[in-house]
Design an enzyme around this catalytic site. Structure first.
Site, mmCIF file in Angstrom:
data_model
loop_
_atom_site.group_PDB
_atom_site.id
_atom_site.type_symbol
_atom_site.label_atom_id
_atom_site.label_comp_id
_atom_site.label_asym_id
_atom_site.label_seq_id
_atom_site.Cartn_x
_atom_site.Cartn_y
_atom_site.Cartn_z
ATOM 1 N N CYS A 144 1.190 -1.091 -0.452
ATOM 2 C CA CYS A 144 -0.192 -0.261 0.270
ATOM 3 C C CYS A 144 1.315 1.090 -0.411
ATOM 4 C CB CYS A 144 -1.046 -0.420 1.106
ATOM 5 S SG CYS A 144 -2.292 -1.338 1.189
ATOM 6 N N CYS A 194 -5.957 1.373 3.997
ATOM 7 C CA CYS A 194 -4.516 0.768 3.641
ATOM 8 C C CYS A 194 -3.372 2.274 3.759
ATOM 9 C CB CYS A 194 -5.350 1.398 1.948
ATOM 10 S SG CYS A 194 -5.875 3.460 1.736
HETATM 11 FE FE1 SF4 Z 1 -1.364 -3.990 -2.597
HETATM 12 FE FE2 SF4 Z 1 -2.412 -2.014 -0.675
HETATM 13 FE FE3 SF4 Z 1 -3.548 -2.485 -2.817
HETATM 14 FE FE4 SF4 Z 1 -3.375 -4.678 -1.521
HETATM 15 S S1 SF4 Z 1 -4.859 -2.880 -1.125
HETATM 16 S S2 SF4 Z 1 -2.413 -4.876 -3.717
HETATM 17 S S3 SF4 Z 1 -1.377 -4.616 -0.324
HETATM 18 S S4 SF4 Z 1 -1.792 -1.901 -2.751
#
Ligand code: SF4
Length: 245
Positions: free
Chosen positions: A121, A227
């Site tokens: 994230c 997030c």
């Molecule tokens: Fe990556 Fe966060 Fe998207 Fe999941 S929610 S794919 S951890 S950016």
């Protein structure tokens, strides 16, 4: 508490007192009047995004709308982002993507979400949004108290380490959103019909079960509920930034 105190920022304090019971459109109008082109709206173009985007389009169709294209979104979300922006007449939607160098260094296989969701994230959401918000003094999110968790105490106006954040839908419940969407005949994200009440990246989003909270399908089975773009950072680090995501 995840959200910053209002007490440190007299502008946020005054605006929150004036707007805490106001209609979302009134809040949007006040935000535009106060910050003009220094105001952005952050949207995921997710399950409940159309209401806030419609109100924003009516108040300021050229408002900067920041959309985090993490590279991990559902194809339906990308289609919805194009179609909804065109339908509402939003003329300044900006697609924010992770930096190539960050991906090459930290996530060359695009599998970081399997081992470290916070780091994933960070490079796909927090850093791109942090950079994009650098030119703005204030921003608008689509968060609502009825989503629960840290959002239960959400003010209408708050500060985030130097920037003002407006949460025009903080007071609205699901029935208010549904009524507005029906009244204005707003298009629905196609995944809602498949049981997704909250929609993020495909690896981290599942349908919610009957009776579960709206965000129950996000990072299901993990402690993670946000997030990172709405979580206050330690002093001395860059401002934390984010929307209905
Ligand atoms: Fe990556 Fe966060 Fe998207 Fe999941 S929610 S794919 S951890 S950016």
């Amino acid at each position: 508490m995840a959200f910053d105190s209002l007490a440190r920022n007299p502008v946020a304090l005054r605006l929150d007192a004036e707007l805490r019971h106001a209609h979302p459109r009134t809040i949007l109008e006040a935000a535009v009047e106060s910050f003009g082109d220094k105001l952005a709206l952050v949207s995921s173009f997710g399950a409940e995004s159309a209401v806030l985007l419609d109100i924003a389009a009516k108040v300021k169709p050229d408002i900067a709308v920041l959309f985090l294209d993490t590279g991990m979104l559902f194809g339906q979300t990308l289609d919805y982002r194009q179609n909804l922006a065109a339908r509402l007449g939003l003329t300044n939607v900006r697609d924010l993507r992770p930096a190539y160098q960050d991906l090459a260094t930290a996530d060359p296989q695009a599998k970081l979400w399997q081992t470290d969701t916070d780091a994933c994230c960070e490079i796909r959401k927090v850093i791109p949004l942090d950079k994009a918000l650098g030119e703005f003094d204030a921003w608008i999110t689509g968060r609502k108290r009825f989503h629960g968790g840290d959002r239960l105490n959400l003010p209408v106006v708050e500060q985030s380490e130097g920037k003002i954040k407006f949460n025009p839908l903080a007071n609205w419940g699901k029935a208010d959103l549904d009524a507005y969407a029906a009244e204005h005949d707003l298009p629905v994200h196609p995944l809602v019909a498949q049981g997704f009440p909250s929609i993020g990246c495909w690896p981290c989003t599942q349908p919610a079960e009957e009776g579960e909270d709206v965000r129950a399908g996000r990072w299901k089975g993990m402690d993670k509920t946000e997030c990172g773009i709405h979580l206050a950072r330690a002093p001395g680090t860059p401002d934390n930034v984010g929307g209905d995501i």
